[in-house]
Design an enzyme around this catalytic site. Structure first.
Site, PDB file in Angstrom:
ATOM      1  N   PRO A 158      35.970 -15.074 -58.128  1.00  0.00           N
ATOM      2  CA  PRO A 158      34.723 -15.982 -58.673  1.00  0.00           C
ATOM      3  C   PRO A 158      35.354 -16.963 -59.473  1.00  0.00           C
ATOM      4  CG  PRO A 158      34.400 -13.781 -59.526  1.00  0.00           C
ATOM      5  CD  PRO A 158      35.748 -13.571 -58.286  1.00  0.00           C
ATOM      6  N   GLU A 199      37.658  -4.670 -61.833  1.00  0.00           N
ATOM      7  CA  GLU A 199      37.257  -5.675 -62.570  1.00  0.00           C
ATOM      8  C   GLU A 199      37.944  -6.823 -62.527  1.00  0.00           C
ATOM      9  OE1 GLU A 199      34.880  -6.186 -65.107  1.00  0.00           O
ATOM     10  OE2 GLU A 199      34.098  -4.637 -63.423  1.00  0.00           O
ATOM     11  N   ARG A 218      36.171 -22.025 -36.893  1.00  0.00           N
ATOM     12  CA  ARG A 218      34.958 -22.599 -35.990  1.00  0.00           C
ATOM     13  C   ARG A 218      35.708 -24.205 -35.958  1.00  0.00           C
ATOM     14  NH1 ARG A 218      31.255 -25.368 -38.502  1.00  0.00           N
ATOM     15  NH2 ARG A 218      29.705 -24.982 -36.601  1.00  0.00           N
ATOM     16  N   ASP A 227      27.101 -31.051 -37.867  1.00  0.00           N
ATOM     17  CA  ASP A 227      27.081 -29.995 -38.855  1.00  0.00           C
ATOM     18  C   ASP A 227      26.354 -30.525 -40.095  1.00  0.00           C
ATOM     19  OD1 ASP A 227      28.100 -27.945 -37.154  1.00  0.00           O
ATOM     20  OD2 ASP A 227      29.915 -27.476 -38.229  1.00  0.00           O
TER      21      ASP A 227
HETATM   22 CL1  6GU Z   1      36.390 -15.186 -53.922  1.00  0.00          CL
HETATM   23  N1  6GU Z   1      35.465 -12.994 -55.061  1.00  0.00           N
HETATM   24  C1  6GU Z   1      34.393 -12.021 -55.651  1.00  0.00           C
HETATM   25  N2  6GU Z   1      34.670 -10.825 -56.060  1.00  0.00           N
HETATM   26  N3  6GU Z   1      33.204 -12.581 -56.047  1.00  0.00           N
HETATM   27  C2  6GU Z   1      33.009 -13.920 -55.443  1.00  0.00           C
HETATM   28  C3  6GU Z   1      33.785 -14.647 -54.935  1.00  0.00           C
HETATM   29  C4  6GU Z   1      35.073 -13.928 -54.557  1.00  0.00           C
HETATM   30  N4  6GU Z   1      33.366 -15.858 -54.535  1.00  0.00           N
HETATM   31  C5  6GU Z   1      32.200 -15.762 -55.225  1.00  0.00           C
HETATM   32  N5  6GU Z   1      32.013 -14.746 -55.664  1.00  0.00           N
END
Ligand code: 6GU
Length: 243
Positions: free
Chosen positions: A88, A116, A153, A167
């Site tokens: 994230p 974690e 895709r 799209d």
């Molecule tokens: Cl790539 N990994 C995780 N654990 N949570 C996420 C993510 C990735 N992208 C958004 N949330």
């Protein structure tokens, strides 16, 4: 040109359905893509194939260790492969990035973490860190499937070329409304223009609806966009009707 994906994961079984269904299944059968699943635990040299441990300094949660992950990267990386860490904390995936990942010649390695986080030193062995949006998942597996789906895709021959020119996002606007049978559903009828057989009128209606939908739902996408005179006029009309 074939696109090869390698996924490093602690949960190889999560990919079974993903690889056996719909467009991804067809792309694999046609050898447009390949997907190799690598179990990070196979690269652990510890007892019980341990791959995670408590963090130095204390705190909740386990951290994925550097040695098995880095060994897995080095054992599976091929020439010209882009190594992507899913987190994230990464750059957010956008259609434009999917486009360039699909059109360049590089194969992709996708590293899925859990727990974690990753030991910070793993970051020295990756080319790119990607996120799929501002929310937290339990692991990178779903994110890796999102990326593979989105890139696959776009790879030539997977689907009809035209179907992704329209799209949402590839032209930076949202899709127009679409309808199929039945003509009337609970009293709601398909717009007449779509049955008119008049190609220009249909194209104009669709463009208008695209502008309207984008204006109402994602006005941010209309910023910095160059519109034709006709499109400008339609947009003015849409804005006036909204007042
Ligand atoms: Cl790539 N990994 C995780 N654990 N949570 C996420 C993510 C990735 N992208 C958004 N949330």
């Amino acid at each position: 040109m074939q696109k090869n994906f390698i996924i490093l994961t602690l949960f190889p079984n999560m990919f079974n359905d993903f690889m056996g269904i719909s467009i991804i299944k067809r792309a694999l059968e046609k050898k447009i893509i390949t997907i190799k699943i690598v179990d990070i635990r196979n690269y652990s040299e510890l007892k019980h194939r341990q791959v995670d441990d408590y963090q130095y300094g204390g705190g909740e949660g386990m951290v994925l260790m550097a040695p098995p992950v880095v060994k897995a990267i080095q054992a599976n990386k091929t020439a010209g492969m882009t190594v992507i860490l899913l987190t994230p904390q990464g750059q957010a995936l956008k259609q434009s990035l999917s486009q360039s990942l699909a059109s360049n010649n590089n194969d992709l390695m996708l590293i899925c973490g859990h727990y974690e986080g990753f030991d910070e030193r793993i970051r020295d062995y990756v080319d790119l860190e990607l996120s799929i949006g501002d929310y937290v998942l339990t692991g990178g597996e779903l994110a890796s499937m999102v990326i593979i789906d989105s890139v696959t895709r776009l790879c030539a021959d997977v689907i009809n070329e035209n179907s992704h020119q329209n799209d949402s996002f590839s032209n930076q606007l949202l899709d127009y409304p679409v309808y199929t049978k039945p003509f009337s559903f609970e009293g709601k009828k398909v717009p007449d223009v779509l049955l008119s057989g008049h190609h220009q009128k249909i194209a104009d209606w669709r463009k208008y609806q695209t502008l309207k939908r984008t204006y109402l739902r994602r006005p941010d996408l209309l910023e910095n966009l160059t519109l034709t005179k006709q499109e400008e006029n339609w947009l003015t009309e849409i804005k006036n009707n909204d007042k």
